[in-house]
Design a protein around this motif. Structure first.
Motif, mmCIF file in Angstrom:
data_model
loop_
_atom_site.group_PDB
_atom_site.id
_atom_site.type_symbol
_atom_site.label_atom_id
_atom_site.label_comp_id
_atom_site.label_asym_id
_atom_site.label_seq_id
_atom_site.Cartn_x
_atom_site.Cartn_y
_atom_site.Cartn_z
ATOM 1 N N ARG A 27 0.867 -1.234 -0.113
ATOM 2 C CA ARG A 27 0.071 -0.031 -0.062
ATOM 3 C C ARG A 27 0.882 1.020 -0.011
ATOM 4 N NH1 ARG A 27 -3.817 0.852 -2.106
ATOM 5 N NH2 ARG A 27 -4.541 2.342 -0.962
ATOM 6 N N VAL A 28 1.755 1.231 0.780
ATOM 7 C CA VAL A 28 2.719 2.371 0.910
ATOM 8 C C VAL A 28 3.623 2.708 -0.301
ATOM 9 C CG1 VAL A 28 4.954 3.421 1.959
ATOM 10 C CG2 VAL A 28 3.031 2.112 3.390
ATOM 11 N N LEU A 29 3.889 1.503 -0.983
ATOM 12 C CA LEU A 29 4.559 1.835 -2.402
ATOM 13 C C LEU A 29 3.399 2.138 -3.426
ATOM 14 C CD1 LEU A 29 6.890 -1.227 -1.967
ATOM 15 C CD2 LEU A 29 7.727 0.913 -2.089
ATOM 16 N N GLU A 30 2.408 1.461 -3.428
ATOM 17 C CA GLU A 30 1.267 2.113 -4.463
ATOM 18 C C GLU A 30 0.871 3.544 -4.162
ATOM 19 O OE1 GLU A 30 -0.856 -2.194 -4.908
ATOM 20 O OE2 GLU A 30 -1.808 -0.717 -3.666
ATOM 21 N N MET A 31 0.854 3.973 -2.793
ATOM 22 C CA MET A 31 0.393 5.420 -2.734
ATOM 23 C C MET A 31 1.526 6.347 -3.146
ATOM 24 S SD MET A 31 -1.828 4.691 0.741
ATOM 25 C CE MET A 31 -1.591 6.485 1.474
ATOM 26 N N GLY A 32 3.067 5.643 -3.046
ATOM 27 C CA GLY A 32 3.963 6.655 -3.522
ATOM 28 C C GLY A 32 4.182 6.514 -4.915
ATOM 29 N N HIS A 33 3.566 5.661 -5.614
ATOM 30 C CA HIS A 33 3.774 5.756 -7.152
ATOM 31 C C HIS A 33 4.846 5.172 -7.348
ATOM 32 C CE1 HIS A 33 -0.376 7.372 -7.814
ATOM 33 N NE2 HIS A 33 -0.104 8.333 -6.946
ATOM 34 N N PHE A 34 5.562 4.215 -6.571
ATOM 35 C CA PHE A 34 7.006 3.643 -6.732
ATOM 36 C C PHE A 34 7.047 2.780 -8.057
ATOM 37 C CE2 PHE A 34 10.715 1.420 -5.586
ATOM 38 C CZ PHE A 34 11.787 2.658 -5.216
ATOM 39 N N SER A 35 5.909 2.027 -8.348
ATOM 40 C CA SER A 35 6.150 1.008 -9.431
ATOM 41 C C SER A 35 4.688 0.769 -9.862
ATOM 42 C CB SER A 35 6.758 -0.149 -8.737
ATOM 43 O OG SER A 35 6.943 -1.072 -9.755
ATOM 44 N N GLU A 36 5.066 0.489 -11.511
ATOM 45 C CA GLU A 36 3.686 -0.032 -12.074
ATOM 46 C C GLU A 36 3.054 -1.364 -11.733
ATOM 47 O OE1 GLU A 36 4.320 -0.299 -16.521
ATOM 48 O OE2 GLU A 36 5.270 1.801 -16.346
ATOM 49 N N GLU A 37 4.170 -2.347 -11.245
ATOM 50 C CA GLU A 37 3.728 -3.445 -10.797
ATOM 51 C C GLU A 37 4.469 -3.948 -9.602
ATOM 52 O OE1 GLU A 37 3.188 -8.306 -12.518
ATOM 53 O OE2 GLU A 37 3.857 -6.599 -13.733
ATOM 54 N N ILE A 38 3.831 -4.604 -8.533
ATOM 55 C CA ILE A 38 4.560 -5.225 -7.340
ATOM 56 C C ILE A 38 4.148 -6.594 -7.272
ATOM 57 C CG2 ILE A 38 4.460 -4.918 -4.792
ATOM 58 C CD1 ILE A 38 3.488 -2.226 -5.130
ATOM 59 N N ILE A 39 5.316 -7.327 -7.360
ATOM 60 C CA ILE A 39 5.032 -8.780 -7.116
ATOM 61 C C ILE A 39 5.474 -9.241 -5.757
ATOM 62 C CG2 ILE A 39 6.115 -11.109 -7.747
ATOM 63 C CD1 ILE A 39 7.009 -9.780 -10.322
#
Length: 137
Positions: A27-39
């Protein structure tokens, strides 16, 4: 008008046996727009298997791997040892960030001495640390 934020990386991987940590960090990475895809992989073993299965597919190699140290069977240290045997096409393109609740100085020193580890973050991952990482990787 909302400004669209372009994700910073194309593909990253979270490696942690703790489902709650994985949920929060995703969630933190998504909210920070860190990556298109997270595995998300819940063990060092499944992360290594993923890398092995995709070693000839550069588009599926994560640019950043967030790695927990303390996991059963294949912990972060074993993962890093095994990671050494991968081809340069993986080692050169995947930066490893250790994300751990351990503040054991011996563990930290052992980890940061590894050539593939570019940073150590004490859990949990925060918005500030994601912003900081954008400058680093």
């Amino acid at each position: 008008m909302m400004i669209e934020v372009k994700p910073y990386k194309k593909l990253i991987m979270l490696v942690d046996d703790n489902e709650t940590d994985n949920f929060i960090h995703r969630r933190v990475l998504e909210m920070g727009h860190f990556s298109e895809e997270i595995i998300v992989k819940n063990s060092g073993k499944s992360a290594l298997e993923y890398l092995e299965a995709n070693k000839n597919n550069p588009d599926r190699i994560p640019e950043v791997i967030f790695l927990d140290i303390n996991m059963p069977i294949v912990d972060g240290f074993v993962f890093l040892f095994e990671f050494e045997s991968f081809p340069d096409s993986i080692k050169d393109n995947s930066k490893i960030i250790v994300l751990s609740s351990s503040d054991n100085k011996k563990d930290i020193d052992r980890i940061v001495d590894n050539d593939h580890v570019i940073h150590f973050i004490t859990k949990p991952l925060s918005e500030d640390s994601v912003t900081e990482l954008r400058e680093m990787v």
